[in-house]
Motif scaffolding. Structure first.
Motif, mmCIF file in Angstrom:
data_model
loop_
_atom_site.group_PDB
_atom_site.id
_atom_site.type_symbol
_atom_site.label_atom_id
_atom_site.label_comp_id
_atom_site.label_asym_id
_atom_site.label_seq_id
_atom_site.Cartn_x
_atom_site.Cartn_y
_atom_site.Cartn_z
ATOM 1 N N ASN A 1 3.894 -15.034 56.578
ATOM 2 C CA ASN A 1 4.188 -16.363 57.106
ATOM 3 C C ASN A 1 3.517 -17.411 56.224
ATOM 4 O OD1 ASN A 1 5.533 -15.386 59.438
ATOM 5 N ND2 ASN A 1 3.564 -14.980 60.384
ATOM 6 N N VAL B 1 1.634 -20.489 55.965
ATOM 7 C CA VAL B 1 0.805 -21.270 56.881
ATOM 8 C C VAL B 1 -0.239 -22.026 56.076
ATOM 9 C CG1 VAL B 1 -0.786 -21.143 58.821
ATOM 10 C CG2 VAL B 1 1.072 -19.510 58.651
ATOM 11 N N SER C 1 0.018 -25.513 66.780
ATOM 12 C CA SER C 1 1.199 -24.759 66.357
ATOM 13 C C SER C 1 1.437 -23.609 67.336
ATOM 14 C CB SER C 1 1.038 -24.239 64.922
ATOM 15 O OG SER C 1 -0.058 -23.362 64.817
ATOM 16 N N TRP D 1 2.926 -19.718 68.303
ATOM 17 C CA TRP D 1 3.035 -18.399 67.699
ATOM 18 C C TRP D 1 3.480 -17.375 68.727
ATOM 19 C CZ3 TRP D 1 2.468 -17.865 62.549
ATOM 20 C CH2 TRP D 1 1.936 -18.967 61.879
ATOM 21 N N ARG E 1 -0.895 -15.189 59.088
ATOM 22 C CA ARG E 1 0.003 -15.018 57.946
ATOM 23 C C ARG E 1 0.668 -13.650 57.930
ATOM 24 N NH1 ARG E 1 -2.961 -16.891 52.654
ATOM 25 N NH2 ARG E 1 -0.821 -17.035 51.954
ATOM 26 N N ALA F 1 3.087 -11.146 59.004
ATOM 27 C CA ALA F 1 4.365 -11.155 59.726
ATOM 28 C C ALA F 1 4.561 -9.909 60.588
ATOM 29 C CB ALA F 1 5.520 -11.289 58.743
ATOM 30 N N TRP G 1 2.427 -11.521 63.770
ATOM 31 C CA TRP G 1 2.729 -12.844 64.312
ATOM 32 C C TRP G 1 4.021 -13.400 63.735
ATOM 33 C CZ3 TRP G 1 -0.186 -14.385 68.219
ATOM 34 C CH2 TRP G 1 -1.475 -13.843 68.353
ATOM 35 N N GLN G 2 4.763 -14.146 64.591
ATOM 36 C CA GLN G 2 5.923 -14.909 64.157
ATOM 37 C C GLN G 2 5.659 -16.356 64.515
ATOM 38 O OE1 GLN G 2 9.274 -13.322 66.226
ATOM 39 N NE2 GLN G 2 9.584 -11.688 64.738
ATOM 40 N N GLN G 3 6.023 -17.258 63.606
ATOM 41 C CA GLN G 3 5.808 -18.673 63.865
ATOM 42 C C GLN G 3 6.847 -19.178 64.858
ATOM 43 O OE1 GLN G 3 5.520 -20.858 60.249
ATOM 44 N NE2 GLN G 3 4.216 -22.393 61.154
#
Length: 73
Positions: free
Chosen positions: A2, A4, A12, A14, A63, A65, A68-70
């Motif tokens: 990601n 970032v 933000s 997540w 960061r 992936a 985590w997904q944004q």
């Protein structure tokens, strides 16, 4: 990975790729300021939307992936 930037992390959203304890959606609620203040940011505080529970994680973890997904999905 990601893309970032630490200055854009506050508030933000997540999504955890693998939710734990029914916590999937998170919001970066605080940036943990380093000592001394001119040092680089290392930690953020994320808050689970479902439970309101907060925890501290290294900001670079966002960061990854595979974890985590944004945004909220």
């Amino acid at each position: 990975m990601n893309a970032v930037h630490p200055k854009k992390l506050l508030l933000s959203k997540w999504t955890a790729v693998v939710p734990q304890d029914r916590e999937k959606h998170f919001l970066v609620s605080a940036l943990v300021q380093p000592e001394p203040p001119e040092a680089t940011l290392a930690w953020v505080e994320i808050e689970a939307v479902h439970s309101g529970r907060a925890r501290r994680i290294p900001w670079r973890e966002l960061r990854d992936a595979t974890r985590w997904q944004q945004g909220w999905r």
